[in-house]
Design an enzyme around this catalytic site. Structure first.
Site, PDB file in Angstrom:
ATOM      1  N   PHE A  77      -7.860   5.317  -6.148  1.00 22.09           N
ATOM      2  CA  PHE A  77      -8.725   6.484  -6.301  1.00 22.09           C
ATOM      3  C   PHE A  77      -7.825   7.689  -6.549  1.00 22.09           C
ATOM      4  CE2 PHE A  77     -11.353   3.608  -3.870  1.00 22.09           C
ATOM      5  CZ  PHE A  77     -12.591   3.754  -4.457  1.00 22.09           C
TER       6      PHE A  77
ATOM      7  N   LEU B   9       0.862  -1.188   0.000  1.00 21.30           N
ATOM      8  CA  LEU B   9       0.000   0.000   0.000  1.00 21.30           C
ATOM      9  C   LEU B   9       0.902   1.243   0.000  1.00 21.30           C
ATOM     10  CD1 LEU B   9      -3.043   0.346   2.399  1.00 21.30           C
ATOM     11  CD2 LEU B   9      -1.888   2.257   1.325  1.00 21.30           C
TER      12      LEU B   9
ATOM     13  N   GLU C 120       1.553   4.453  -2.746  1.00 20.52           N
ATOM     14  CA  GLU C 120       1.325   5.038  -4.072  1.00 20.52           C
ATOM     15  C   GLU C 120       2.591   5.584  -4.717  1.00 20.52           C
ATOM     16  OE1 GLU C 120      -0.683   5.649  -1.475  1.00 20.52           O
ATOM     17  OE2 GLU C 120      -2.655   4.944  -2.107  1.00 20.52           O
TER      18      GLU C 120
ATOM     19  N   HIS D  99     -12.430  10.338  -2.443  1.00 16.84           N
ATOM     20  CA  HIS D  99     -12.714   9.345  -3.478  1.00 16.84           C
ATOM     21  C   HIS D  99     -13.456   9.972  -4.665  1.00 16.84           C
ATOM     22  CE1 HIS D  99     -11.750   6.791  -0.101  1.00 16.84           C
ATOM     23  NE2 HIS D  99     -11.844   5.706  -0.824  1.00 16.84           N
TER      24      HIS D  99
END
Lengths: 326, 363
Positions: free
Chosen positions: A83, A58, A60, A129
């Site tokens: 997202f 996890l 990015e 989101h």
């Protein structure tokens, strides 16, 4: 031909690209066993194995940065950022590295990568989101920003993005993921990048938009047609590099233009198009170019989403004022 | 109480500050000719570094980050690499670039403000200089993933400074490298200062090497002023990575003898005494003493080497000063694989010097 949703078309394009080219791989959080939180990568792990369908930690910045490293080594990686609100930390990697690699090394190293991410409001999700970051990415030199608005264009544009030798940020309208189906032939044919798509031809006004707002804009055009008014509807599709020629040619015909975006108004990509029209199309215009956008506020949580987004009524209102001007 | 894990960090050193062997040297350092050739590279690199500083001071080069004091790290690490491996560096690794085959002219062009300096004739797969701190750690993970996927016996070597070890991308990269057991080696030059911030303000960790532990990869500390130790530790890490053994983090402890860059004045934040003490530990004198001690080097060898280095650096400098400036079209021609139609009017405008031609529409 199968009828597929937009997210199914994304899946179809990924599978096609991976089947046709062993150098294509996908990576991101949950893209493997889970098939992606929106199921965009469903089935790929079974077909292509865990080396090419990579469940990542996890992280990015790692996802984007390692995608750049893979691309610099000649692979064609397609990263998924779950997202777009989580993708802002990726802008550093896209801006400082992906967009510059070819230029910085004068062609020695290129960056044939794609970063896919769902965008936009309207699905009642938690905070972060529902973002519309296209203007931030479209400001970056050296990359392409592509934003499909239908299953067919999602399929063809994603294939083109994967084949493109330069980095592409591929924004997917979450709201349209499952809103409607379209016939999509899995023919491995890419659609052209860097070009607008004229979805409806018309003579009275030009409506320019992209992503999910194409849907409401087409509805507005249908309403206008019932009143005997013909709107030309342009789906920008590739925001950068921008095909301004198509928009200018349309406005030369209609003399009026409304630009519709789901992003906050100030500094939005609609402002870029309006400025170009003022600079290069002024003598064609019978009315000021009008922007229909969301407000300059934080995207609200779900109970105020409808009030935030520019729905058909706000677009119609702007169109009527534009038509009545002068 | 149950102890669920125990960890330790090894520190490696072979030569003391006087250049005396503290223990039997490893196999990798038993060939005096090899050590002499590495010593020559270090001396040449320092001569080049000093010339670059002089060029900057006389307005003939842009801002430049000196690598003074880290020659043993750069030469030790790169001499453990194979040509087909990939090196990913920051702005302080000029010495490593030279050792990999990047020409002095290319390095001068880069720091002189010309992108052509990053289009290395050799080595083609090494990454360009990374200025934004630690972001290239993630690129190294991606490059290593590609090498592993293609079953290539290659290794990505990523060099950073102690300041970079505080960044999220460093941790994310270490973690990813451990997760997939990738052929990547991270080398942290702990030179004690991240511009004006000292090592103790950078992290409360006892060593920077121990940051590897959380990522599940080996971490080791090495005396970064000891070429023999750096080379040996790098060889072990790189060959283990090549053999499928996964990633390593190496912390090379050294000292930044120069200012951070030519735009910095380190006397504002650190004592002259500290710098003078660091000079006693510096790597080139240490290796020279060792080589003199085993009679693999002499005073006349040294004089001849310095003369040859000065000539070589002067020749490269002249080639740089004679190099024509890039044409304005360069801004456009390698941005994309082919020029997008939207950029064509802007390119025309850039080439049409002095005209009032309006720029094209959006790019």
């Amino acid at each position: 031909m199968p009828q597929v949703t937009l997210v199914e078309a994304v899946n179809l394009a990924l599978a096609r690209a991976m089947a046709d080219d062993a150098e294509v791989l996908v990576l991101g959080q949950d893209v493997g066993t889970d098939g992606g939180v929106f199921r965009a990568t469903v089935g790929l792990l079974e077909r292509f194995g865990p080396e090419r369908v990579i469940d990542t930690p996890l992280a990015e910045q790692l996802i984007t940065g390692m995608t750049i490293g893979m691309a610099a080594e000649g692979l064609k990686p397609v990263a998924e950022i779950q997202f777009s609100g989580f993708g802002y930390v990726c802008i550093d990697q896209i801006l400082n590295h992906a967009g510059r690699m070819r230029h910085r090394t004068q062609g020695r190293i290129s960056c044939p990568m794609v970063m896919r991410t769902p965008c936009g409001a309207g699905i009642h999700p938690p905070e972060h989101h529902s973002e519309s970051p296209e203007a931030m990415f479209a400001h970056i030199p050296g990359i392409r920003v592509v934003y499909p608005s239908s299953p067919r264009r999602a399929y063809g544009l994603l294939l083109a993005a994967i084949q493109d030798p330069d980095p592409v940020v591929f924004l997917e309208p979450t709201r349209l993921y499952r809103l409607f189906k379209e016939e999509v032939e899995d023919d491995a044919k890419p659609l052209a990048l860097d070009t607008c798509f004229t979805l409806r031809e018309g003579t009275d006004i030009t409506l320019v938009t992209w992503g999910a707002m194409v849907h409401e804009t087409l509805q507005v055009a249908s309403r206008l047609e019932q009143e005997g008014l013909f709107a030309e509807v342009i789906d920008v599709a590739t925001l950068r590099p921008l095909d301004m020629d198509t928009i200018l040619a349309s406005v030369a015909k209609t003399g009026r233009c409304v630009v519709v975006t789901e992003a906050p108004r100030s500094g939005s990509f609609a402002a870029e198009i309006a400025a170009n029209l003022a600079e290069h199309g002024l003598l064609s215009l019978f009315a000021p170019v009008t922007r229909v956008a969301s407000y300059d506020v934080v995207v609200p949580l779900s109970r105020l989403e409808a009030a935030y987004m520019p729905g058909t009524e706000r677009i119609l209102d702007a169109v009527r004022k534009c038509l009545a001007f002068g | 109480m149950t102890i669920v894990g125990r960890f330790e960090i090894e520190a490696r050193q072979y030569l003391d500050v006087q250049g005396r062997a503290l223990q039997t040297l490893p196999e990798s350092a038993r060939e005096p000719e090899l050590l002499v050739s590495l010593y020559r590279q270090m001396v040449l690199a320092r001569a080049f570094d000093q010339k670059m500083l002089a060029l900057q001071r006389t307005g003939q080069l842009g801002t430049f980050a000196s690598g003074l004091g880290k020659e043993a790290i750069d030469i030790g690490v790169t001499s453990a690499m194979r040509a087909e491996d990939s090196l990913l560096i920051t702005y302080r690794e000029t010495v490593a670039q030279l050792a990999r085959g990047v020409s002095m002219l290319e390095i001068l062009l880069y720091w002189g403000g010309d992108e052509r300096g990053s289009n290395y004739a050799v080595p083609r797969t090494d990454f360009p200089v990374c200025i934004t701190i630690a972001s290239h750690c993630c690129h190294a993970v991606g490059a290593a993933y590609a090498m592993k996927l293609r079953r290539q016996p290659r290794v990505a070597v990523c060099m950073i400074g102690d300041g970079a070890s505080s960044k999220g991308e460093f941790y994310e990269a270490l973690n990813g490298a451990g997760t997939w057991q990738l052929p990547v080696v991270f080398v942290v030059t702990n030179n004690q200062w991240a511009i004006s911030v000292p090592r103790k303000v950078q992290s409360a960790a006892q060593t920077l090497a121990q940051k590897a532990i959380a990522a599940g990869i080996p971490g080791i500390q090495v005396d970064g002023n000891d070429l023999v130790a750096v080379r040996q530790v790098a060889l072990e890490a790189i060959e283990r990575a090549r053999a499928g053994g996964g990633a390593t983090l190496i912390e090379a402890v050294s000292y930044r003898l120069a200012d951070h860059t030519t735009a910095d004045d380190a006397s504002r934040y650190r004592d002259a005494d500290e710098v003078a003490a660091a000079w006693q530990r510096e790597p080139i004198g240490r290796l020279r003493n060792y080589l003199l001690g085993i009679e693999a080097w002499s005073k006349s060898d040294e004089e001849a080497l310095l003369r040859r280095c000065a000539d070589q650096v002067q020749e490269a400098t002249q080639a740089y000063l004679d190099h024509p400036a890039p044409a304005p079209a360069q801004m456009f021609d390698q941005l994309y694989a082919s020029l997008p139609a939207a950029l064509a009017p802007q390119r025309r405008q850039a080439l049409a010097k002095g005209t009032a031609d309006a720029a094209g529409h959006a790019g």
